[in-house]
Scaffold this motif. Structure first.
Motif, mmCIF file in Angstrom:
data_model
loop_
_atom_site.group_PDB
_atom_site.id
_atom_site.type_symbol
_atom_site.label_atom_id
_atom_site.label_comp_id
_atom_site.label_asym_id
_atom_site.label_seq_id
_atom_site.Cartn_x
_atom_site.Cartn_y
_atom_site.Cartn_z
ATOM 1 N N VAL A 82 -58.474 23.673 63.380
ATOM 2 C CA VAL A 82 -59.106 22.409 63.968
ATOM 3 C C VAL A 82 -59.843 22.527 65.397
ATOM 4 N N LEU A 83 -58.674 23.394 66.045
ATOM 5 C CA LEU A 83 -59.125 23.741 67.614
ATOM 6 C C LEU A 83 -58.794 25.320 67.649
ATOM 7 N N THR A 84 -59.421 25.587 68.674
ATOM 8 C CA THR A 84 -58.952 27.250 68.911
ATOM 9 C C THR A 84 -57.830 26.969 69.741
ATOM 10 N N ILE A 85 -57.295 28.425 70.035
ATOM 11 C CA ILE A 85 -55.757 28.465 70.777
ATOM 12 C C ILE A 85 -56.347 27.887 72.374
ATOM 13 N N GLN A 86 -57.311 28.348 72.690
ATOM 14 C CA GLN A 86 -57.598 28.219 74.196
ATOM 15 C C GLN A 86 -57.976 26.539 74.299
ATOM 16 N N GLN A 87 -58.812 25.831 73.232
ATOM 17 C CA GLN A 87 -58.800 24.469 73.314
ATOM 18 C C GLN A 87 -57.517 23.807 73.479
ATOM 19 N N VAL A 88 -56.542 24.020 72.657
ATOM 20 C CA VAL A 88 -55.195 23.344 72.546
ATOM 21 C C VAL A 88 -54.663 23.365 73.925
ATOM 22 N N GLU A 89 -54.673 24.912 74.434
ATOM 23 C CA GLU A 89 -53.847 25.404 75.479
ATOM 24 C C GLU A 89 -54.430 24.448 76.990
ATOM 25 N N THR A 93 -62.711 18.729 77.459
ATOM 26 C CA THR A 93 -62.433 19.622 76.190
ATOM 27 C C THR A 93 -62.120 18.602 74.959
ATOM 28 N N ALA A 94 -61.336 17.451 75.388
ATOM 29 C CA ALA A 94 -60.812 16.606 74.296
ATOM 30 C C ALA A 94 -62.025 16.097 73.953
ATOM 31 N N GLU A 95 -62.878 15.388 74.711
ATOM 32 C CA GLU A 95 -63.978 14.734 74.420
ATOM 33 C C GLU A 95 -64.969 15.498 73.351
ATOM 34 N N LYS A 96 -65.276 16.847 73.790
ATOM 35 C CA LYS A 96 -66.315 17.569 73.046
ATOM 36 C C LYS A 96 -65.695 17.923 71.729
ATOM 37 N N CYS A 97 -64.270 18.198 71.755
ATOM 38 C CA CYS A 97 -63.750 18.613 70.418
ATOM 39 C C CYS A 97 -63.616 17.359 69.315
ATOM 40 N N SER A 98 -63.439 16.172 69.955
ATOM 41 C CA SER A 98 -63.749 14.896 69.196
ATOM 42 C C SER A 98 -64.953 14.801 68.580
ATOM 43 N N GLN A 99 -66.064 15.119 69.484
ATOM 44 C CA GLN A 99 -67.373 14.619 68.759
ATOM 45 C C GLN A 99 -67.696 15.822 67.865
ATOM 46 N N ALA A 100 -67.165 17.106 67.867
ATOM 47 C CA ALA A 100 -67.428 18.233 66.827
ATOM 48 C C ALA A 100 -66.603 18.253 65.691
ATOM 49 N N ASN A 101 -65.456 17.588 65.937
ATOM 50 C CA ASN A 101 -64.521 17.684 64.730
ATOM 51 C C ASN A 101 -63.901 16.152 64.429
ATOM 52 N N SER A 102 -64.209 15.813 63.258
ATOM 53 C CA SER A 102 -63.781 14.323 62.940
ATOM 54 C C SER A 102 -62.533 14.394 62.479
ATOM 55 N N GLN A 103 -61.850 15.372 62.136
ATOM 56 C CA GLN A 103 -60.261 15.518 62.090
ATOM 57 C C GLN A 103 -59.358 15.075 63.266
ATOM 58 N N PHE A 104 -59.991 16.003 64.348
ATOM 59 C CA PHE A 104 -59.294 15.799 65.706
ATOM 60 C C PHE A 104 -59.499 14.321 66.284
ATOM 61 N N GLN A 105 -60.757 13.813 66.159
ATOM 62 C CA GLN A 105 -60.980 12.664 66.740
ATOM 63 C C GLN A 105 -60.140 11.647 66.165
ATOM 64 N N LYS A 106 -59.809 11.687 64.604
ATOM 65 C CA LYS A 106 -58.990 10.853 64.102
ATOM 66 C C LYS A 106 -57.410 10.894 64.784
#
Length: 845
Positions: free
Chosen positions: A112-119, A179-192
């Motif tokens: 869903v996210l990369t390790i770097q994004q999670v950290e 980072t959270a906002e970009k990931c939400s826009q790119a991944n609907s699962q993370f957005q939820k």
């Protein structure tokens, strides 16, 4: 510009930038507020230039008899903070819950996210959680096994020593949000996941959970540091200087304070700066929601004060799912801005002011909605209805906010138009004026913005703004304190710090439904640098959280001053605000405080009485007086049909108070009221002389106090349920309601009935002067209804599920007001006619 953090012991939660996220989803940089917007002992001291200075902790020396009380207060403060720590730990835990599975899937074929994004997003959250869990577990047994020797300073000292983790979190905060906002826009699962994190409620809340966004939770650590620092101020205040805790708490405060200062120094310039196309820095200094009169109608605007201009914007309507935007209505370069008032020749805006009873009716509707929301929250399937009720309450509170302000604030462009805002408080107007004038002292050049520059500046307002929602209670977190309902007793003692002799007085304001209302005014102390008022006031609170004190110089030569419609032309010498901390003001003893304002110190004391306690009727032990004595005993002793006190007070009000603005609503000086009470109780021969010399608001207050202190209300405990039942009858059959209402009057004992009818006709005469005194029948019913009609203590709890003081206010008062209003609107009623008419009903109504 700073975040305005609110201090409250019920969670120590703030209302700064709306959880670190603007309405368009753009990030806002954190800013830890050190400004003294609260009681002086609760915030960082500042020097004369407004810069933070090293803290001087409040004195811990307490008189012998006060030590035990101080330590008890210390326990209360700690208990409140511990409860808020539990909430905070649950919030951190809610953030950590998705972190672990996200990390686990990062190494799979479908991450869903990369390790770097999670950290990046969850940076230091685990460390912060562990620090506070350890702190909570260590503090809890100390409070559970409390005694005066318990020490907690070492725990706060350790907590403060770990603030480096927060420094790392703050430095990463902006990147985490982006980072959270970009990931939400790119991944609907993370957005939820990020939009619906579940936060557990406290242990005693039956495992209820609330849904909170990730952005909102990421803001909580930013706010928490300020909360902890404010608690240290309060703990020092209630800790004796010779207690082992005192030096430890002092050291923890010093560390926390230094940390806040360093954070502010780094963040402040970034937080508020906008770079102009010419490469110059433009800072946001102040912003807020104001009501503008535009084309003879009221509009809510968001106003931004920058270092070189004032910008007035409105929210643009956007399609669902689109980011909201501001539209600039106008701007004025500060170099061209003046406060001069409009000449008669200019086109003067007509200000539409609603009748006060409409404002009062809306307050009651809002209060009823609040009660319904609290009940639905506890219902098994009440959540969907809660959202509907919240939406309705938001609409009604917004209406109230739009129509309540009446104090004009005129802005003039010397090369163009004038603009008119309406504010609810002279305090607020003074703040805006002072902020603008301070900037105008600098060497400002008039700026002209191109359409592109204006568009860029207006777009940046979303990221820069510090006030995110219009100030209505439905916008606030449930964790925040609901405010106080009841009566605040305030004694304004004295003031020092004036450089020249002047004629000085103070006014008191409290907040109510999102705006401030002036409630009391001291007498003018003439030609002095050290006024000694020593005047006590009783102020009614309706969900209030703040008390403001304004100090004025009384100006006699009105021709020398600019005038404005309804404007107070007296000069404001200083102003200050204190938070009404429930744990401080709800003690039975007076709480003395000093408020500092522009070098002036005003000393005052206050204590709070909840509404239900304030209306408890305690019979007088001395039956020789009139206060607290049954009305039939007084009339029999006096050989009168109506008590002497009622007749004399009414006569005096009609003689010289019927034209007084706010008669029966404005608080009289409590010491004057007590003097009159004593005089009537002891049957002083000089009572008529006292009445003729006394301030008319004190006489009106004495009459209200007499009815409030009757052993049972004027319309009796026995008939109260019937009055409530008949008062609620639908007006579909007015004849039936009329018969019932008149029958109830006939059922009253003769002294009660005669006194009620006398008061009724008096209040009607007062309302005839409404254009002058601003007191309508509805206003008078609001003042007297809860005093004349009051359930007995057994009746008030029977069959009711009261969840808060606001419930008591909304349910009882609305019905009481309507009953009294019915009789006030009725044609004249005489005692003889009532007794002569045939009884249509049996006595069992």
């Amino acid at each position: 510009m700073v975040y305005n953090f609110n201090y409250n012991t019920d969670g120590y939660e703030g209302d700064g930038a709306e959880d670190g996220k603007s309405q368009d989803g753009s990030e806002t940089l954190p800013y830890i507020d050190e400004s003294p917007t609260m009681s002086p002992q609760l915030c960082a001291p500042q020097g004369p230039d407004g810069e933070a200075v090293s803290p001087t902790p409040p004195e811990g020396l307490l008189p012998g008899g006060e030590i035990e009380k101080g330590l008890e207060m210390k326990k209360l403060v700690l208990s409140g903070f511990l409860a808020s720590e539990e909430i905070y730990i649950n919030q951190l835990e809610a953030l950590l819950l998705p972190m672990r599975p996200l990390k686990a899937t990062a190494t799979t074929s479908q991450p869903v996210l990369t390790i770097q994004q999670v950290e990046t997003i969850f940076y230091k959250i685990q460390d912060i959680f562990e620090i506070h869990k350890e702190f909570y577990d260590a503090l809890l047994p100390n409070i559970q096994q409390w005694d005066e020797k318990v020490t907690v300073g070492h725990l706060f000292q350790k907590l403060a020593s770990q603030l480096g983790v927060y420094k790392a979190f703050v430095d990463n905060y902006k990147v985490a949000l982006e980072t959270a906002e970009k990931c939400s826009q790119a991944n609907s699962q993370f957005q939820k996941i990020s939009e619906n994190l579940k936060v557990k409620g406290p242990k005693d809340s039956k495992d209820c959970t609330t849904s909170v966004s990730m952005e909102a939770l990421l803001y909580k650590p930013i706010d928490r540091v300020t909360r902890s620092t404010l608690v240290l101020h309060d703990l020092l205040k209630h800790t004796p200087k010779d207690h082992p805790d005192f030096p430890l708490l002092q050291d923890a405060l010093r560390i926390s304070q230094n940390f806040l200062s360093s954070i502010n120094e780094e963040i402040d310039p970034r937080r508020t700066a906008v770079t102009t196309p010419k490469g110059e820095a433009r800072q946001l200094v102040k912003d807020g929601f104001l009501v503008e009169v535009s084309e003879s109608s009221r509009k809510v605007r968001h106003v931004f004060l920058f270092t070189d201009l004032l910008l007035c914007a409105k929210m643009k309507k956007t399609a669902v799912g689109r980011h909201q935007q501001y539209e600039c209505k106008w701007y004025i370069p500060l170099a061209d801005l003046t406060f001069q008032t409009l000449d008669d020749s200019d086109s003067c805006h007509s200000i539409q002011v609603l009748p006060e009873h409409e404002i009062e009716e809306m307050k009651i509707k809002i209060s009823v909605l609040k009660s319904e929301i609290q009940k639905e929250k506890k219902a098994p399937k009440g959540q969907s209805r809660v959202e509907r009720l919240r939406k309705k309450m938001n609409e009604q509170e917004s209406w109230l906010l739009l129509h309540s302000p009446t104090i004009p604030f005129r802005i003039h462009n010397k090369h163009g138009k004038s603009y008119l805002f309406l504010l609810s408080s002279d305090y607020e107007r003074s703040e805006w004026r002072e902020s603008i004038q301070k900037l105008q002292k600098k060497d400002l050049q008039a700026c002209v913005l191109s359409s592109v520059e204006l568009q860029v500046l207006t777009s940046s307002c979303f990221k820069l703004r510090t006030v995110h929602n219009i100030p209505v209670t439905s916008n606030k977190d449930d964790e925040e304190t609901p405010g106080l309902y009841g009566f605040l007793h305030v004694i304004v003692h004295s003031a020092k710090g004036f450089k020249e002799s002047a004629n000085l007085y103070c006014t008191l304001e409290v907040d109510s439904y999102g705006y401030f209302v002036s409630k009391a005014k001291t007498r003018v102390f003439r030609d002095t640098t050290e006024p000694q008022w020593n005047e006590e006031f009783e102020i009614e609170l309706e969900g209030s959280q703040y008390l403001r004190i304004l100090c004025y110089e009384n100006c006699y030569d009105k021709s020398m001053l600019n005038k404005d419609d309804n404007e107070i032309v007296d000069k404001i010498m200083g102003k200050g605000q204190v938070q009404l901390d429930p744990q401080t003001v709800q003690s039975k003893n007076w709480h003395m405080d000093v408020i500092e304002m522009n070098g002036i110190k005003v000393e005052f004391s206050m204590k709070f009485t909840s509404r239900d306690l304030s209306l408890k009727r305690t019979p007088s032990k001395k039956q020789s007086g009139v206060f607290g004595v049954k009305i039939n005993v007084v009339t029999k002793r006096e050989r009168s049909k109506v008590p002497y006190i009622v007749r004399q007070c009414i006569e005096e009000v009609e003689k010289r108070g019927i034209d007084e603005v706010g008669i029966y609503r404005i608080s009289g000086v409590a010491t004057d009221i007590q003097a009159l009470k004593t005089a009537f109780d002891t049957n002083t021969k000089d009572i008529l002389m006292m009445l003729s010399d006394m301030d008319i608001n004190a006489i009106a207050g004495t009459l209200k106090l007499y009815f409030r202190e009757l052993p049972e209300p004027l319309l009796t405990d026995r008939l109260y349920p019937a009055f409530m039942e008949v008062g609620a009858l639908s007006p579909v059959d007015p004849a039936a309601k009329e018969n019932c209402m008149m029958h109830l009057l006939r059922s009253l004992p003769d002294p009660n009935l005669m006194t009620f009818l006398t008061l009724l006709e008096h209040l009607k005469r007062v309302a005839e002067k409404e254009p002058i005194n601003k007191m309508s029948l509805h206003n008078l019913a609001t003042v007297f209804g809860p005093t004349l009609l009051r359930p007995s203590e057994s009746e008030s709890t029977k069959g009711q599920h009261i969840t808060s003081a606001s419930d008591i206010w909304s349910h009882d008062v609305m019905a009481q007001v309507q009953v009294l209003l019915y009789y006030l609107q009725h044609p004249p009623i005489t005692f003889a006619e009532l007794k002569r008419n045939t009884l249509y009903f049996s006595t069992d109504v």
